[in-house]
Motif scaffolding. Structure first.
Motif, mmCIF file in Angstrom:
data_model
loop_
_atom_site.group_PDB
_atom_site.id
_atom_site.type_symbol
_atom_site.label_atom_id
_atom_site.label_comp_id
_atom_site.label_asym_id
_atom_site.label_seq_id
_atom_site.Cartn_x
_atom_site.Cartn_y
_atom_site.Cartn_z
ATOM 1 N N GLN A 1 0.739 -1.018 -0.029
ATOM 2 C CA GLN A 1 -0.023 -0.009 -0.001
ATOM 3 C C GLN A 1 0.914 1.300 0.061
ATOM 4 O O GLN A 1 0.595 2.142 -0.811
ATOM 5 C CB GLN A 1 -0.907 0.008 1.170
ATOM 6 N N ALA A 2 1.792 1.278 0.729
ATOM 7 C CA ALA A 2 2.702 2.500 0.828
ATOM 8 C C ALA A 2 3.553 2.647 -0.351
ATOM 9 O O ALA A 2 3.686 3.751 -0.878
ATOM 10 C CB ALA A 2 3.712 2.333 2.152
ATOM 11 N N ALA A 3 4.151 1.417 -1.182
ATOM 12 C CA ALA A 3 4.809 1.381 -2.382
ATOM 13 C C ALA A 3 3.846 2.010 -3.507
ATOM 14 O O ALA A 3 4.555 2.573 -4.382
ATOM 15 C CB ALA A 3 5.452 0.068 -2.664
ATOM 16 N N GLN A 4 2.703 2.013 -3.208
ATOM 17 C CA GLN A 4 1.913 2.601 -4.157
ATOM 18 C C GLN A 4 1.660 4.069 -4.271
ATOM 19 O O GLN A 4 0.855 4.630 -5.026
ATOM 20 C CB GLN A 4 0.711 1.828 -4.423
ATOM 21 N N ALA A 5 2.172 4.717 -3.198
ATOM 22 C CA ALA A 5 1.759 6.211 -2.968
ATOM 23 C C ALA A 5 2.755 6.966 -4.109
ATOM 24 O O ALA A 5 3.809 6.597 -4.636
ATOM 25 C CB ALA A 5 2.669 6.535 -1.617
ATOM 26 N N GLU A 6 2.219 8.070 -4.195
ATOM 27 C CA GLU A 6 2.777 9.125 -5.197
ATOM 28 C C GLU A 6 4.100 9.896 -4.701
ATOM 29 O O GLU A 6 4.858 10.076 -5.624
ATOM 30 C CB GLU A 6 1.634 10.202 -5.734
ATOM 31 N N ALA A 7 4.026 9.588 -3.568
ATOM 32 C CA ALA A 7 5.426 10.539 -2.739
ATOM 33 C C ALA A 7 6.497 9.586 -2.672
ATOM 34 O O ALA A 7 6.415 8.469 -1.907
ATOM 35 C CB ALA A 7 4.902 11.050 -1.562
ATOM 36 N N ASP A 8 7.473 10.059 -3.424
ATOM 37 C CA ASP A 8 8.676 9.253 -3.481
ATOM 38 C C ASP A 8 9.453 8.837 -1.917
ATOM 39 O O ASP A 8 10.072 8.081 -1.663
ATOM 40 C CB ASP A 8 9.825 9.663 -4.416
ATOM 41 N N LEU A 9 8.991 9.887 -1.109
ATOM 42 C CA LEU A 9 9.586 9.825 0.273
ATOM 43 C C LEU A 9 9.040 8.695 1.102
ATOM 44 O O LEU A 9 9.449 8.245 1.848
ATOM 45 C CB LEU A 9 9.447 11.170 1.128
ATOM 46 N N VAL A 10 7.874 8.033 0.605
ATOM 47 C CA VAL A 10 6.995 7.224 1.369
ATOM 48 C C VAL A 10 7.355 5.625 0.349
ATOM 49 O O VAL A 10 7.839 4.747 0.981
ATOM 50 C CB VAL A 10 5.527 7.308 1.458
ATOM 51 N N ALA A 11 7.037 5.923 -1.025
ATOM 52 C CA ALA A 11 7.129 4.613 -1.833
ATOM 53 C C ALA A 11 8.446 4.032 -1.892
ATOM 54 O O ALA A 11 8.741 2.854 -1.858
ATOM 55 C CB ALA A 11 6.661 5.255 -3.227
ATOM 56 N N GLU A 12 9.741 4.840 -2.056
ATOM 57 C CA GLU A 12 10.751 4.263 -2.102
ATOM 58 C C GLU A 12 11.391 3.475 -0.992
ATOM 59 O O GLU A 12 11.853 2.535 -0.942
ATOM 60 C CB GLU A 12 11.916 5.350 -2.354
ATOM 61 N N PRO A 13 11.214 4.086 0.309
ATOM 62 C CA PRO A 13 11.708 3.297 1.548
ATOM 63 C C PRO A 13 10.633 1.936 1.546
ATOM 64 O O PRO A 13 11.152 0.840 1.998
ATOM 65 C CB PRO A 13 11.224 4.108 2.625
ATOM 66 N N ALA A 14 9.408 2.120 1.112
ATOM 67 C CA ALA A 14 8.326 1.144 0.986
ATOM 68 C C ALA A 14 8.968 -0.039 0.189
ATOM 69 O O ALA A 14 8.940 -1.326 0.641
ATOM 70 C CB ALA A 14 6.875 1.630 0.905
ATOM 71 N N ARG A 15 9.267 0.229 -0.952
ATOM 72 C CA ARG A 15 9.782 -0.699 -1.978
ATOM 73 C C ARG A 15 11.037 -1.390 -1.616
ATOM 74 O O ARG A 15 11.186 -2.567 -1.612
ATOM 75 C CB ARG A 15 10.102 0.067 -3.437
ATOM 76 N N PHE A 16 11.817 -0.565 -0.880
ATOM 77 C CA PHE A 16 12.989 -1.234 -0.194
ATOM 78 C C PHE A 16 12.907 -2.485 0.867
ATOM 79 O O PHE A 16 13.193 -3.287 0.775
ATOM 80 C CB PHE A 16 14.107 -0.124 0.261
ATOM 81 N N ALA A 17 11.663 -1.933 1.715
ATOM 82 C CA ALA A 17 11.397 -2.897 2.689
ATOM 83 C C ALA A 17 10.679 -4.194 2.161
ATOM 84 O O ALA A 17 11.100 -5.289 2.494
ATOM 85 C CB ALA A 17 10.789 -2.100 3.880
#
Length: 93
Positions: A70-86
């Motif tokens: 859910q977080a990785a689908q965010a438009e904000a890279d500040l949230v999406a990038e860490p979520a993708r990494f996790a």
């Protein structure tokens, strides 16, 4: 008192509280703070990210993965990038 001040601060204060509690390895309490933030601002990707981190630390991997997706689908890279990494780390990458 501190709890009252946090409650007056809105969803962002609860997200910060969740992050701080997670840093203190108090993930159950962190999840409660994230749930409060979610009630105040449903669908906020920062909440999903914090929830995902906490759930992963508690070993609740399937729930963590769902929150991080859910977080990785965010438009904000500040949230999406860490979520993708996790998510990559949860998948063994």
């Amino acid at each position: 008192d501190a709890d009252r001040a946090i409650n007056l601060g809105g969803q962002e204060a609860h997200i910060f509280r969740a992050a701080a509690l997670r840093g203190l390895e108090r993930c159950e309490e962190a999840l409660q703070a994230a749930a409060t933030a979610e009630r105040l601002a449903p669908g906020l990707p920062d909440v999903a990210l914090e929830r995902g981190y906490c759930l992963a630390e508690l070993g609740r991997i399937d729930e963590a993965r769902a929150a991080l997706v859910q977080a990785a689908q965010a438009e904000a890279d500040l949230v999406a990038e860490p979520a993708r990494f996790a998510l990559e780390r949860l998948s063994g990458g």
